[in-house]
Design an enzyme around this catalytic site. Structure first.
Site, PDB file in Angstrom:
ATOM      1  N   GLU A 189      -0.311  -1.389   5.803  1.00 13.79           N
ATOM      2  CA  GLU A 189      -1.102  -2.162   4.851  1.00 13.79           C
ATOM      3  C   GLU A 189      -2.527  -2.265   5.380  1.00 13.79           C
ATOM      4  O   GLU A 189      -2.753  -2.272   6.595  1.00 13.79           O
ATOM      5  CB  GLU A 189      -0.532  -3.573   4.656  1.00 13.79           C
ATOM      6  CG  GLU A 189       0.870  -3.636   4.089  1.00 13.79           C
ATOM      7  CD  GLU A 189       0.951  -3.225   2.622  1.00 13.79           C
ATOM      8  OE1 GLU A 189      -0.082  -2.804   2.063  1.00 13.79           O
ATOM      9  OE2 GLU A 189       2.049  -3.312   2.058  1.00 13.79           O
ATOM     10  N   CYS A 195       0.843  -1.188   0.000  1.00 10.83           N
ATOM     11  CA  CYS A 195       0.000   0.000   0.000  1.00 10.83           C
ATOM     12  C   CYS A 195       0.885   1.247   0.000  1.00 10.83           C
ATOM     13  O   CYS A 195       2.078   1.170   0.246  1.00 10.83           O
ATOM     14  CB  CYS A 195      -0.907  -0.005   1.225  1.00 10.83           C
ATOM     15  SG  CYS A 195      -2.638   0.092   0.806  1.00 10.83           S
TER      16      CYS A 195
END
Length: 224
Positions: free
Chosen positions: A104, A2
């Site tokens: 994440e 991410c």
């Protein structure tokens, strides 16, 4: 991976972990203090220029003029050395992002829960990166991307990709312009920290907004 990470330690902490000599970089004991680093911002990037190490603020993202989409923020380590987009950067623009961990988001039911991932011993992390060199010049949206690897074992439950985190002892060779592209591939394959070096815990969803930047973002919470 991410698109968020933390870079909050001082330059001293990062440099000490790399055993960089006093005369190689100007030390600074003040914490960098960024707990929610987002794409599209400038990030301190360690790189070698004219045989000397430098720490430059560089745009996180890479979008050359012919690229008509959002700038990319990551490059897959499996293909970056040979693909059209990143091969030149792999040869001439290898760099390192000093960091303390990354975030994440894991899907849990109909919601997503953010997690902070970091070294089990709370050691500094060194993300492999590639970008448009030289880094002391402005290149617009041709900045840098973080090299990623496939997640395995327990970490894949959080996300299937992760930053390629290199061990401190290979950073000098990775940055060296005399290191061949092939050798850099070997370093990326053989000198990355394994999943067992990391741990993680759930954190507040406030990390989803780049307006939030305080230290509480990395604190463990009990999810709802």
């Amino acid at each position: 991976m991410c698109g968020r990470f933390a870079q909050y330690s001082s330059r001293d902490d990062y440099f000490d972990a790399l055993k960089i000599e006093d005369d190689e970089l100007i030390y600074d004991p003040q914490p960098i203090g960024r707990y929610n680093v987002a794409p599209g911002t400038k990030v301190l990037l360690l790189n070698q220029r004219n045989e000397h190490l430098h720490l430059d603020p560089v745009y996180w993202g890479y979008g050359p003029e012919w690229w008509n989409k959002q700038p990319l923020i990551n490059a897959r380590g499996e293909t970056a050395a040979t693909g059209r987009m990143f091969k030149p950067l792999w040869v001439h623009g290898r760099a390192i992002v000093p960091a303390d961990g990354w975030f994440e988001w894991k899907k849990e039911g109909d919601k997503k829960q953010p997690y902070f991932i970091y070294h089990k011993q709370h050691l500094p992390l060194f993300f492999a990166a590639i970008g448009k060199a030289p880094y002391n010049k402005e290149h617009g949206h041709e900045g840098f991307v973080i090299v990623t690897a496939a997640s395995q074992k327990g970490m894949v439950d959080i996300h299937d990709r992760r930053p390629l985190v290199l061990t401190a002892d290979v950073i000098s060779e990775w940055l060296d312009s005399n290191t061949s592209a092939r050798r850099a591939e070997e370093i990326a394959h053989d000198a990355a920290l394994p999943e067992k070096a990391f741990t993680w815990h759930p954190v507040d969803k406030a990390v989803g907004s780049i307006k939030n930047q305080d230290a509480n973002l990395i604190n463990e919470i009990t999810p709802d």
